[in-house]
Design a protein around this motif. Structure first.
Motif: not given
Length: 158
Positions: A1-27
Protein backbone atom coordinates in the motif's frame (compact mmCIF):
# COMPACT_ATOMS: atom_id res chain seq x y z
CA UNK A 1 0.00 0.00 0.00
CA UNK A 2 1.50 3.39 -0.96
CA UNK A 3 2.21 5.89 1.77
CA UNK A 4 -0.20 8.79 2.00
CA UNK A 5 1.26 12.13 0.99
CA UNK A 6 -0.22 15.54 1.64
CA UNK A 7 -2.83 16.89 3.97
CA UNK A 8 -6.48 15.80 4.31
CA UNK A 9 -8.73 18.06 6.40
CA UNK A 10 -11.13 16.26 8.74
CA UNK A 11 -12.71 19.00 10.86
CA UNK A 12 -12.32 22.73 11.48
CA UNK A 13 -13.43 24.92 14.37
CA UNK A 14 -14.63 28.00 12.50
CA UNK A 15 -16.34 29.40 15.59
CA UNK A 16 -12.99 29.61 17.42
CA UNK A 17 -11.74 32.43 15.18
CA UNK A 18 -14.92 34.36 16.00
CA UNK A 19 -14.88 33.73 19.76
CA UNK A 20 -11.14 34.00 20.44
CA UNK A 21 -8.24 36.29 19.61
CA UNK A 22 -5.60 33.87 18.31
CA UNK A 23 -2.01 34.74 19.15
CA UNK A 24 -0.04 31.62 18.22
CA UNK A 25 -0.62 28.18 16.68
CA UNK A 26 1.08 24.82 17.29
CA UNK A 27 0.77 21.51 15.46
CA UNK A 28 0.56 18.40 17.65
CA UNK A 29 0.17 14.70 17.05
CA UNK A 30 -2.59 12.62 18.65
CA UNK A 31 -2.56 9.26 20.41
CA UNK A 32 -5.63 7.47 19.01
CA UNK A 33 -7.25 4.05 19.15
CA UNK A 34 -7.81 2.05 15.98
CA UNK A 35 -11.54 2.72 15.75
CA UNK A 36 -10.92 6.46 16.23
CA UNK A 37 -8.60 6.50 13.24
CA UNK A 38 -11.16 4.63 11.13
CA UNK A 39 -13.90 7.04 12.17
CA UNK A 40 -11.65 10.02 11.33
CA UNK A 41 -10.84 8.54 7.92
CA UNK A 42 -14.57 8.68 7.22
CA UNK A 43 -14.32 12.43 7.90
CA UNK A 44 -16.41 12.54 11.05
CA UNK A 45 -15.38 14.71 14.02
CA UNK A 46 -16.40 17.87 15.88
CA UNK A 47 -14.07 20.36 17.57
CA UNK A 48 -16.74 22.79 18.78
CA UNK A 49 -16.47 22.24 22.56
CA UNK A 50 -12.86 21.06 22.52
CA UNK A 51 -9.93 22.44 24.46
CA UNK A 52 -6.48 21.32 25.57
CA UNK A 53 -4.88 21.36 28.99
CA UNK A 54 -1.53 20.54 30.52
CA UNK A 55 -1.64 18.40 33.66
CA UNK A 56 0.68 18.33 36.69
CA UNK A 57 2.88 15.65 35.11
CA UNK A 58 3.80 17.84 32.12
CA UNK A 59 1.57 16.03 29.64
CA UNK A 60 -0.76 17.75 27.18
CA UNK A 61 -4.31 16.40 26.75
CA UNK A 62 -7.09 17.16 24.28
CA UNK A 63 -10.54 17.14 25.91
CA UNK A 64 -14.18 17.32 24.77
CA UNK A 65 -13.40 16.65 21.10
CA UNK A 66 -16.17 14.50 19.66
CA UNK A 67 -15.06 11.60 17.44
CA UNK A 68 -18.14 9.43 16.81
CA UNK A 69 -17.97 5.68 17.22
CA UNK A 70 -16.92 3.66 14.20
CA UNK A 71 -20.06 2.12 12.69
CA UNK A 72 -18.44 -1.24 11.93
CA UNK A 73 -16.66 -1.41 15.30
CA UNK A 74 -17.28 -4.11 17.87
CA UNK A 75 -16.76 -4.21 21.61
CA UNK A 76 -13.36 -2.52 21.03
CA UNK A 77 -15.06 0.75 20.03
CA UNK A 78 -13.95 3.94 21.77
CA UNK A 79 -15.75 6.52 23.90
CA UNK A 80 -16.78 9.53 21.82
CA UNK A 81 -15.47 12.29 24.13
CA UNK A 82 -12.52 10.66 25.88
CA UNK A 83 -9.24 12.37 26.85
CA UNK A 84 -6.66 12.08 24.09
CA UNK A 85 -2.97 12.59 24.69
CA UNK A 86 -1.17 15.18 22.56
CA UNK A 87 2.31 14.49 21.22
CA UNK A 88 4.52 17.52 21.80
CA UNK A 89 8.14 18.02 22.82
CA UNK A 90 8.80 18.83 26.49
CA UNK A 91 10.07 22.30 25.67
CA UNK A 92 6.94 23.03 23.61
CA UNK A 93 4.74 21.88 26.49
CA UNK A 94 6.71 23.99 28.97
CA UNK A 95 6.45 27.07 26.76
CA UNK A 96 2.70 26.59 26.28
CA UNK A 97 2.14 25.95 30.00
CA UNK A 98 4.00 29.11 30.95
CA UNK A 99 2.02 31.26 28.51
CA UNK A 100 -1.31 29.75 29.55
CA UNK A 101 -0.65 30.28 33.28
CA UNK A 102 0.86 33.76 33.16
CA UNK A 103 -1.29 35.44 30.54
CA UNK A 104 -4.61 33.70 31.20
CA UNK A 105 -4.93 32.14 27.76
CA UNK A 106 -6.55 28.94 26.52
CA UNK A 107 -5.48 26.16 24.18
CA UNK A 108 -8.20 25.71 21.56
CA UNK A 109 -8.18 23.19 18.68
CA UNK A 110 -8.58 24.91 15.31
CA UNK A 111 -8.29 21.98 12.90
CA UNK A 112 -8.01 18.22 12.84
CA UNK A 113 -6.36 16.65 9.81
CA UNK A 114 -4.20 13.85 8.44
CA UNK A 115 -0.71 14.91 7.41
CA UNK A 116 1.25 12.24 5.54
CA UNK A 117 -1.03 9.59 7.03
CA UNK A 118 -0.77 10.73 10.65
CA UNK A 119 -3.51 12.44 12.65
CA UNK A 120 -2.59 15.99 13.67
CA UNK A 121 -4.39 18.77 15.49
CA UNK A 122 -3.68 22.48 15.14
CA UNK A 123 -3.86 24.14 18.56
CA UNK A 124 -4.25 27.86 19.05
CA UNK A 125 -3.00 29.83 22.01
CA UNK A 126 -5.99 32.13 22.32
CA UNK A 127 -7.59 34.76 24.51
CA UNK A 128 -11.39 35.05 24.70
CA UNK A 129 -13.00 38.01 22.98
CA UNK A 130 -15.53 40.23 24.67
CA UNK A 131 -18.86 40.84 22.94
CA UNK A 132 -17.87 44.38 21.94
CA UNK A 133 -14.71 43.01 20.32
CA UNK A 134 -16.85 40.67 18.23
CA UNK A 135 -19.12 43.57 17.16
CA UNK A 136 -16.04 45.63 16.26
CA UNK A 137 -14.63 42.79 14.14
CA UNK A 138 -17.95 42.38 12.30
CA UNK A 139 -18.18 46.14 11.64
CA UNK A 140 -14.60 46.22 10.38
CA UNK A 141 -15.21 43.27 8.04
CA UNK A 142 -18.35 44.95 6.69
CA UNK A 143 -16.48 48.24 6.11
CA UNK A 144 -13.72 46.54 4.11
CA UNK A 145 -16.33 44.63 2.08
CA UNK A 146 -18.16 47.90 1.27
CA UNK A 147 -14.89 49.59 0.29
CA UNK A 148 -13.94 46.73 -2.02
CA UNK A 149 -17.40 46.78 -3.59
CA UNK A 150 -17.11 50.55 -4.24
CA UNK A 151 -13.63 50.16 -5.77
CA UNK A 152 -15.02 47.46 -8.06
CA UNK A 153 -17.85 49.74 -9.17
CA UNK A 154 -15.46 52.59 -9.91
CA UNK A 155 -13.22 50.33 -11.98
CA UNK A 156 -16.22 49.21 -14.02
CA UNK A 157 -17.22 52.83 -14.57
CA UNK A 158 -20.55 52.72 -12.75
Amino acid sequence: MPKEIGQKMIAQNKKARHDYLIEDTVEAGLVLMGTEVKSLREGRASLVDGFAEIDNHGEAWLLQVHIPQYLNGTWTNHETRRRRKLLLHKREIAKLEQRVETKGMSLIPLALYFKDGRAKVELALARGKKSYDKRHAIAERQATRDAEREVGRRLKGL
